[in-house]
Design an enzyme around this catalytic site. Structure first.
Site, PDB file in Angstrom:
ATOM      1  N   ASN A   9       9.610  -1.707 -10.501  1.00  0.00           N
ATOM      2  CA  ASN A   9       9.865  -0.822  -9.365  1.00  0.00           C
ATOM      3  C   ASN A   9       9.693  -1.670  -8.111  1.00  0.00           C
ATOM      4  O   ASN A   9       8.576  -1.984  -7.734  1.00  0.00           O
ATOM      5  CB  ASN A   9       8.867   0.345  -9.395  1.00  0.00           C
ATOM      6  CG  ASN A   9       8.955   1.222  -8.155  1.00  0.00           C
ATOM      7  OD1 ASN A   9       9.874   1.089  -7.347  1.00  0.00           O
ATOM      8  ND2 ASN A   9       7.987   2.127  -8.008  1.00  0.00           N
ATOM      9  N   LYS A  11      10.174  -0.923  -5.126  1.00  0.00           N
ATOM     10  CA  LYS A  11       9.736  -0.155  -3.944  1.00  0.00           C
ATOM     11  C   LYS A  11      10.549  -0.584  -2.718  1.00  0.00           C
ATOM     12  O   LYS A  11      11.722  -0.939  -2.862  1.00  0.00           O
ATOM     13  CB  LYS A  11       8.220  -0.298  -3.751  1.00  0.00           C
ATOM     14  CG  LYS A  11       7.441   0.053  -5.035  1.00  0.00           C
ATOM     15  CD  LYS A  11       5.969   0.223  -4.835  1.00  0.00           C
ATOM     16  CE  LYS A  11       5.306   0.579  -6.157  1.00  0.00           C
ATOM     17  NZ  LYS A  11       3.862   0.830  -6.046  1.00  0.00           N
ATOM     18  N   HIS A  96       7.247   9.609  -8.571  1.00  0.00           N
ATOM     19  CA  HIS A  96       6.276   8.573  -8.207  1.00  0.00           C
ATOM     20  C   HIS A  96       5.263   9.148  -7.212  1.00  0.00           C
ATOM     21  O   HIS A  96       5.619   9.917  -6.327  1.00  0.00           O
ATOM     22  CB  HIS A  96       6.983   7.350  -7.601  1.00  0.00           C
ATOM     23  CG  HIS A  96       6.098   6.150  -7.579  1.00  0.00           C
ATOM     24  ND1 HIS A  96       5.092   5.991  -6.647  1.00  0.00           N
ATOM     25  CD2 HIS A  96       6.031   5.075  -8.398  1.00  0.00           C
ATOM     26  CE1 HIS A  96       4.453   4.858  -6.893  1.00  0.00           C
ATOM     27  NE2 HIS A  96       4.999   4.281  -7.957  1.00  0.00           N
ATOM     28  N   GLU A  98       3.895   7.913  -4.710  1.00  0.00           N
ATOM     29  CA  GLU A  98       4.192   7.620  -3.298  1.00  0.00           C
ATOM     30  C   GLU A  98       5.175   8.644  -2.734  1.00  0.00           C
ATOM     31  O   GLU A  98       5.084   9.032  -1.575  1.00  0.00           O
ATOM     32  CB  GLU A  98       4.727   6.178  -3.175  1.00  0.00           C
ATOM     33  CG  GLU A  98       3.615   5.165  -3.419  1.00  0.00           C
ATOM     34  CD  GLU A  98       4.080   3.805  -3.930  1.00  0.00           C
ATOM     35  OE1 GLU A  98       5.277   3.505  -3.880  1.00  0.00           O
ATOM     36  OE2 GLU A  98       3.195   3.039  -4.394  1.00  0.00           O
ATOM     37  N   GLU A 168       0.659   6.543 -14.194  1.00  0.00           N
ATOM     38  CA  GLU A 168       0.222   5.635 -13.130  1.00  0.00           C
ATOM     39  C   GLU A 168      -0.953   6.260 -12.385  1.00  0.00           C
ATOM     40  O   GLU A 168      -0.757   7.098 -11.499  1.00  0.00           O
ATOM     41  CB  GLU A 168       1.365   5.384 -12.140  1.00  0.00           C
ATOM     42  CG  GLU A 168       2.607   4.804 -12.772  1.00  0.00           C
ATOM     43  CD  GLU A 168       3.470   4.046 -11.754  1.00  0.00           C
ATOM     44  OE1 GLU A 168       3.775   2.884 -12.027  1.00  0.00           O
ATOM     45  OE2 GLU A 168       3.798   4.605 -10.693  1.00  0.00           O
ATOM     46  N   GLY A 174      -1.304  -0.841  -6.738  1.00  0.00           N
ATOM     47  CA  GLY A 174      -1.359  -1.777  -5.622  1.00  0.00           C
ATOM     48  C   GLY A 174      -2.771  -2.126  -5.169  1.00  0.00           C
ATOM     49  O   GLY A 174      -2.963  -2.737  -4.127  1.00  0.00           O
ATOM     50  N   SER A 214      -1.236  -2.028 -11.055  1.00  0.00           N
ATOM     51  CA  SER A 214      -1.808  -3.384 -11.091  1.00  0.00           C
ATOM     52  C   SER A 214      -1.665  -4.049 -12.465  1.00  0.00           C
ATOM     53  O   SER A 214      -2.554  -4.782 -12.902  1.00  0.00           O
ATOM     54  CB  SER A 214      -3.267  -3.377 -10.635  1.00  0.00           C
ATOM     55  OG  SER A 214      -3.348  -2.913  -9.297  1.00  0.00           O
TER      56      SER A 214
HETATM   57  P1  13P Z   1       1.628  -2.069  -8.693  1.00  0.00           P
HETATM   58  O1  13P Z   1       2.070  -2.751  -9.967  1.00  0.00           O
HETATM   59  O2  13P Z   1       1.989  -2.850  -7.455  1.00  0.00           O
HETATM   60  O3  13P Z   1       0.206  -1.639  -8.741  1.00  0.00           O
HETATM   61  O4  13P Z   1       2.521  -0.717  -8.577  1.00  0.00           O
HETATM   62  C1  13P Z   1       2.608   0.116  -9.678  1.00  0.00           C
HETATM   63  C2  13P Z   1       3.653   1.146  -9.395  1.00  0.00           C
HETATM   64  O5  13P Z   1       3.461   2.005  -8.552  1.00  0.00           O
HETATM   65  C3  13P Z   1       4.919   1.069 -10.140  1.00  0.00           C
HETATM   66  O6  13P Z   1       5.688   2.203  -9.947  1.00  0.00           O
END
Ligand code: 13P
Length: 252
Positions: A9, A11, A96, A98, A168, A174, A214
């Protein structure tokens, strides 16, 4: 058996030229060394058409990071599931954390998006996961169950075959804080049991449940060794070919 998958992803990272370079690099790396799992890259909308031309779709699947909750029409700035599909993309990420948090995507909105994505022939990486506060209150099981019930459990078993679940935990995204393999396995097994309750044991066994948060080359082997972890949804570590390839290689 559930498919083993490593999905990236991106982002809101990489301009068009940088994205093309990353997709090309990954395509070359995987042509030279065939993966033992399905590989998906989910890119910003503007990259999709070009990246779709570059990659070998037999080795790398393409996905979007979002789609609209409306089919078409006067919705300035939105991108429909039909448009996503027309680029050559096969997947879309929905739910997601976010998008739930920063763009107020409710279970009802996500349900609309899920239906439109499936109606347009896209497969869905559907994300669920609890916040730190919810984990500290031991509410993680109730949270993930409610997220599934709210947006995907209205589907028929046949439709549900197009859903990949990504667990997740928000506190691991992150942050550099990964759920331990044991913590992840525990809730993945619970998620599979919830799917089994709804759709039966066979559908549950065939549902891929990915871990995200992560995840990197150093912790992927331990996570992927767990029976209910079928791969990963990768953010930061999907932005460099070597890092992402390192995670893909965890399936070797
Ligand atoms: P990270 O791998 O940067 O922690 O992000 C995970 C994520 O949100 C994938 O959709």
């Amino acid at each position: 058996m559930a498919k083993k998958i490593v999905a990236g992803n991106w982002k809101m990272n990489k301009n068009l030229q940088e994205g093309i370079e990353l997709a090309q690099g990954l395509n070359e790396a995987l042509a030279a060394d065939k993966p033992n799992c399905d590989v998906i890259i989910c890119t910003p909308f503007i990259h999709l058409a070009k990246v779709s031309e570059i990659i070998n779709h037999d080795v790398i699947n393409l996905g979007a990071e979002n789609c609209a909750d409306k089919a078409s029409g006067a919705y300035t700035g939105e991108v429909s599931a039909e448009m996503v599909k027309s680029t050559g993309a096969e997947y879309v990420i929905l739910g997601h954390s976010e998008r739930r948090e920063y763009y107020n995507e409710t279970p009802e909105i996500l349900k609309e998006k899920v239906d439109l994505a499936l109606a347009n022939g896209l497969k869905i990486l559907f994300c669920i996961g609890e916040s730190l506060e919810q984990r500290e209150a031991n509410e993680q099981n109730a949270v993930v169950k409610a997220e599934l019930e709210g947006s995907v459990f209205h589907l028929s078993a046949e439709q549900f075959a197009n859903i990949v679940i990504a667990y997740e935990p928000i506190w691991a995204i992150g942050t550099g804080k990964t759920a331990t393999a044991e913590q992840a396995e525990e809730i993945h097994a619970y998620i599979r049991s919830v799917v089994a309750e709804k759709y039966g044991a066979e559908v549950a066994a065939n549902t891929s449940i990915l871990y995200g948060g992560s995840c990197k080359a150093s912790n992927a082997p331990e996570l992927f060794a767990k029976p209910d972890i079928d791969g990963g949804l990768i953010g930061g570590a999907s932005l460099k070919v070597a890092d992402f390839k390192g995670i893909i290689d965890a399936w070797k």
